[in-house]
Write an enzyme that holds these catalytic residues in place. Structure first.
Site, short mmCIF file in Angstrom:
data_model
loop_
_atom_site.label_atom_id
_atom_site.label_comp_id
_atom_site.label_asym_id
_atom_site.label_seq_id
_atom_site.Cartn_x
_atom_site.Cartn_y
_atom_site.Cartn_z
N ARG A 202 0.84 -1.20 0.00
CA ARG A 202 0.00 0.00 0.00
C ARG A 202 0.87 1.25 0.00
NH1 ARG A 202 -4.84 -1.79 4.26
NH2 ARG A 202 -5.29 -3.80 3.21
N ARG A 217 1.49 1.63 10.33
CA ARG A 217 1.15 1.91 8.92
C ARG A 217 2.41 1.75 8.08
NH1 ARG A 217 -3.56 3.84 7.31
NH2 ARG A 217 -4.07 4.75 9.33
N GLU A 289 -7.19 0.37 14.71
CA GLU A 289 -7.87 -0.64 13.90
C GLU A 289 -6.96 -1.83 13.63
OE1 GLU A 289 -9.53 -1.32 9.37
OE2 GLU A 289 -9.27 0.75 10.08
N SER A 292 -11.25 -5.56 9.79
CA SER A 292 -12.58 -5.14 9.37
C SER A 292 -13.26 -6.31 8.69
CB SER A 292 -12.52 -3.94 8.43
OG SER A 292 -11.89 -4.28 7.22
N ARG A 343 0.05 -4.96 12.84
CA ARG A 343 -0.77 -4.37 13.91
C ARG A 343 -1.02 -5.36 15.04
NH1 ARG A 343 -4.90 -0.07 10.93
NH2 ARG A 343 -3.26 0.95 9.72
#
Length: 380
Positions: A202, A217, A289, A292, A343
């Site tokens: 990403r 990140r 986070e 999801s 994470r």
């Protein structure tokens, strides 16, 4: 032209035919351009939203569930960057020299911890009937677009390969969506449930600030992703199954987390409804986070051309003895993060640190780490 015509009339019609042929070529070129423009506009239209989704921005998201409570520390805690340095687990500096910012090397027990997280996660999810896969990590741009992501543009999260129509994947959801592209599945074959391992890439365009430091990140990471293809009437059931699997995994690891029903502005284009899980990260002093789970209904399947044929009795047609097959329908697709390694490492290192600088390995992961129970400071 087939009838009897005067020579002058025939010649006029021949010329008119030539003119029509030339006009048709021009019109077909215009049609291709218009179809491209229409497709571009259509792709900017997001999915519908579930009637129970909170309306508004991220602050409007509703807490669906909260598990555990923050651990109380009676000593000065470290964030995962300091723990990674002190325990010789993570090297950001060398990676910055080799690859640039937001890359990292894992070392020593951190490598074993990554493998343990992935292998344990796969073993747990496979017990729920999910088929394990590894996927291509380079896909065609058209597949990225059909899954609802934008491979081009200033703020794209997608790395495109110059001189090709290919991209690096940001999630295994993309190649998983493409695996049954342009196919008609039997209803008896549904649901199809996958758990896929891949590396993810990403650009993180626009991301900055303290909230993005360290492993939180990064540009490249390992992830296990769940993906379901099912009948439309079953997608809500499987959405709840996916979020339950996530919650069970994180509960087993002893994390303090909350599940959020995300508001409309934070759904992204493909999601009809999305549940996020945020876990407590002591080093940041906030929730972050970690996963999801999205129900994309038929948003992706329409673009990808994934249909199924209902198992209904054949209908006899007007011609004697000829049966009509039931009309095909679009499937629903769902995706959910089972384990995003960086994470998870943030959570495990920061929440399980001890006063002597060591880190306790959660019990479920120990068999996958050769029995290691504790990451201890290295002797100098």
């Amino acid at each position: 032209m087939k009838g009897k015509l005067e020579p002058s009339e025939r010649e006029r019609l021949v010329e008119e035919g030539k003119s029509l042929k030339e006009s048709l070529v021009s019109m077909e070129e215009d049609l291709v351009k218009l179809k491209d423009e229409l497709q571009h506009v259509a792709q900017s239209i997001p999915n519908m939203t579930h009637p129970d989704v909170p309306v508004g921005g991220e602050d409007s998201s509703a807490i669906r569930k909260e598990v555990g409570c923050p651990r109380e520390f009676h000593f000065q805690i470290k964030d995962h960057l300091q723990l990674g340095k002190d325990l010789d687990l993570i090297d950001f500096d060398s990676a910055a020299e080799v690859s640039g910012s937001k890359f990292f090397y894992l070392k020593n027990e951190a490598v074993l911890l990554e493998m343990a997280l992935l292998n344990w996660t796969l073993s747990q999810v496979m017990k729920k009937g999910y088929t394990p896969l590894t996927t291509p990590e380079i896909v065609r741009s058209s597949i990225v677009e059909k899954c609802g992501f934008q491979p081009r543009g200033d703020n794209t999260q997608v790395y495109s390969i110059d001189g090709t129509d290919q991209c690096l994947i940001g999630t295994a959801e993309i190649p998983l969506g493409g695996i049954h592209m342009d196919s008609i599945l039997l209803e008896s074959a549904l649901p199809l449930k996958y758990i896929a391992f891949s590396h993810c890439f990403r650009t993180e365009a626009g991301a900055a600030g303290a909230a993005t430091k360290g492993l939180y990140r990064v540009h490249q990471f390992s992830k296990a992703e769940m993906f379901v293809i099912c009948r439309p009437e079953d997608s809500e059931f499987f959405h709840h199954e996916l979020i339950q699997i996530e919650e069970d995994l994180f509960t087993s690891l002893g994390l303090h987390f909350k599940t959020l029903d995300m508001a409309t502005a934070d759904l992204g284009a493909p999601a009809y409804r999305k549940f996020d899980i945020e876990a407590w990260m002591p080093g940041f002093g906030r929730f972050g986070e970690i996963s999801s789970a999205s129900n994309c209904t038929d948003y992706q399947s329409r673009r990808l051309g994934i249909r199924y044929r209902p198992s209904e009795p054949l209908q006899t047609g007007p011609k004697k003895g000829k049966a009509n097959l039931p009309a095909t329908k679009f499937v629903h697709t769902l995706n959910a993060t089972a384990c995003a390694v960086p994470r998870m490492m943030v959570c495990l290192l920061e929440n399980n640190q001890q006063e002597d600088g060591s880190v306790v390995i959660p019990e479920p992961l120990r068999p996958f780490m050769g029995g290691i129970e504790l990451i201890k400071p290295k002797l100098k």
